[in-house]
Design an enzyme around this catalytic site. Structure first.
Site, mmCIF file in Angstrom:
data_model
loop_
_atom_site.group_PDB
_atom_site.id
_atom_site.type_symbol
_atom_site.label_atom_id
_atom_site.label_comp_id
_atom_site.label_asym_id
_atom_site.label_seq_id
_atom_site.Cartn_x
_atom_site.Cartn_y
_atom_site.Cartn_z
ATOM 1 C CG LEU A 198 -32.609 -16.028 22.446
ATOM 2 C CD1 LEU A 198 -31.088 -16.025 22.397
ATOM 3 C CD2 LEU A 198 -33.104 -16.719 23.713
ATOM 4 N N GLY A 239 -31.530 -16.656 13.575
ATOM 5 C CA GLY A 239 -30.489 -15.976 14.341
ATOM 6 C C GLY A 239 -30.666 -16.186 15.833
ATOM 7 C CG ASP A 240 -33.093 -13.624 17.875
ATOM 8 O OD1 ASP A 240 -33.726 -13.997 16.869
ATOM 9 O OD2 ASP A 240 -33.257 -12.507 18.402
ATOM 10 C CD GLU A 241 -37.290 -16.718 14.544
ATOM 11 O OE1 GLU A 241 -38.247 -17.498 14.406
ATOM 12 O OE2 GLU A 241 -36.914 -15.909 13.682
#
Lengths: 324, 195
Positions: A198, A239-241
């Site tokens: 993201l 986290g945002d992967e």
């Protein structure tokens, strides 16, 4: 038990921790349990003030005798070691001296240990033995509970270790991804591995807080499940992967379309408590048929490389490995 | 039966015979695991069944096994706390016997749902006592015999013990104290060392 001839004998029986102090402050007699605390230094004939440090009540008048404190709660401490704390009460006797009855109070557990006392050293009316019994039973119960907590904690950690779901998004977790990848490779199944990251997610977290970040993650996960097929594996790996496994799908055109649609959907603003959270996504894909012997580590690294190529080319893009 | 008691039984079996017989008895009872929670009260029939399964599995008669349990509880360093608790009860062996009546109430002070056997001592003079023991666990009187034997030893007293079977729903244990200070008592102090 034979009758007692005098007050000292009577008090020895009823209050084995008492002292009789004469009007001049000299100890005339000590009860047997108290005497046991200082076998090498008998109390009789020594000054009360030399043996005990009176902590409460504080004496304003150094000359005030024990008899003047009759009826008050006394807190005192042995002047020599072990400096056991005691509580007590004094009563004025007929000669103007005092009878002081002492007790260990809260220091009972250490006192009993320091002086190797037994039940016989306490008057049957003294609750000391009940208290010690309570302490011992409590310690045994606490030890059992502590063991139980440790076992539960171990079981919880093992369960977490075994879990396959990412609690934040409800997607699969890293462990589930590894298992699925391993299975597909050993089954010789064809698949594509898409690494999605993201963009601008950190800003949402930093400006609107973690609650907003969590909301955006859930929305992103929702978009991913809508834009993929039920048989595909969607995992949150950081986290945002995210890593998406497309089962039996190796067609570059179709994968490219899916990636473009996914990124477009992720770029649509997400509403959080009236705030518009704008994020985007970059993606990189590796395809199993491009490898003679596909390996999970290799494909993950290649997809990652493609993802960073996409990021370098500007956000909101998708790249294949090898690029072509 | 309180989980702490089942755990004590487990410790005794595992320390004495290894983990195998304990696991086998749990399986024989149709249990999925081998562990019991310390603060849960289990069905007394479960403990009863476990003792039977252990007795069969170890080819040791139930009374002997239960008496061994009693001895173990007092003598193992792992439950030094239990021994200290019992020593709290009296300065000498006969004092100790007289104080046994209070034991269940004292245990309940700290663990309200702990139900120890109800004990009642009757003195028959000249160092002879009859102790009645009422419990959910048939054969609890044998555990008591083991405990008393070990405690007499602990106090340095010379005593003989005899399980007289059951009368009126309570097991009867005869205690004859020959010499209350036969040998030097094991050193003891009341101080509880936590942890």
């Amino acid at each position: 038990m034979a009758g007692c001839d005098n007050t000292d004998d009577m008090l020895d029986l009823l209050c084995p921790m008492h002292l009789r102090v004469d009007p001049s402050g000299v100890i005339a007699h000590a009860g047997p349990s108290l005497a046991k605390l200082r076998p090498a230094a008998p109390f009789a004939g020594t000054r009360f003030a030399d043996r005990f440090d009176l902590l409460q009540p504080a004496l304003s008048d150094a000359g005030a005798g024990l008899a003047d404190m009759a009826g008050r709660r006394l807190r005192l401490r042995f002047r020599d070691r072990p400096a056991t704390m005691l509580v007590g009460i004094a009563a004025r006797d007929a000669d103007g001296g005092a009878i002081v009855n002492l007790s260990f109070g809260i220091s009972i557990v250490e006192a009993v240990r320091d002086y190797t006392l037994t039940i016989a050293d306490f008057a049957p009316t003294d609750l000391a033995v009940e208290l010690l019994f309570l302490v011992e039973t409590k310690s045994a119960a606490m030890a059992a509970l502590q063991q139980m907590s440790q076992r539960f904690n171990g079981a919880r950690m093992a369960a977490e270790e075994q879990a396959l779901t990412d609690p934040g998004t409800g997607l699969r977790n890293r462990r589930a991804l590894d298992l699925a990848l391993e299975r597909m490779i050993s089954d010789g199944q064809e698949f594509a591995l898409m690494h999605v990251d993201l963009d601008r997610f950190k800003q949402v977290n930093d400006t609107l807080g973690h609650a907003a970040g969590d909301h955006v993650l859930r929305q992103a996960a929702h978009v991913m499940s809508v834009e993929t097929r039920a048989e595909d594996t969607l995992a949150r790996v950081g986290g945002d992967e995210f890593v998406l496994l497309f089962h039996r799908l190796c067609d570059r055109d179709r994968l490219g379309e899916i990636a473009a649609r996914l990124i477009a959907r992720l770029e649509m603003p997400i509403d959080w408590q009236g705030h518009r959270c704008g994020i985007s996504a970059s993606a990189g894909t590796a395809i199993s048929i491009d490898y003679d012997n596909p390996s999970a580590a290799r494909m993950l690294a290649d997809a990652d490389e493609a993802l960073y190529a996409a990021k370098r080319a500007g956000r909101g893009r998708h790249r294949f490995h090898p690029d072509g | 039966m309180h989980g702490l008691i089942i755990q004590a039984l487990q410790r005794f079996i595992v320390d004495t015979y290894g983990a195998g017989p304990w696991a086998a008895a749990c399986r024989a009872m149709g249990l999925a695991g081998t562990e019991f929670e310390p603060m849960i009260v289990y069905d007394p029939a479960l403990t009863d069944g476990l003792v039977d399964a252990l007795s069969t599995g170890l080819s040791r008669p139930r009374p002997a096994l239960l008496e061994d349990l009693g001895t173990y509880l007092v003598s193992t360093p792992k439950s030094a706390g239990f021994r200290r608790l019992l020593r709290f009860l009296g300065a000498g062996f006969e004092d100790f016997l007289h104080a046994l009546d209070d034991l269940p109430d004292r245990a309940r002070l700290a663990i309200p749902d702990m139900r120890l056997p109800v004990l009642a001592l009757r003195s028959e003079g000249a160092g002879c006592y009859l102790l009645s023991c009422r419990s959910h666990l048939p054969g609890a009187g044998h555990v008591l015999v083991g405990v008393l034997r070990a405690m007499a030893d602990d106090y340095g007293a010379l005593a003989t013990l005899d399980h007289r079977g059951e009368t009126g729903g309570a097991e009867q244990v005869a205690v004859q104290v020959h010499v209350s200070r036969f040998a030097e008592a094991r050193t003891f102090d009341l101080g509880a060392r936590t942890g």
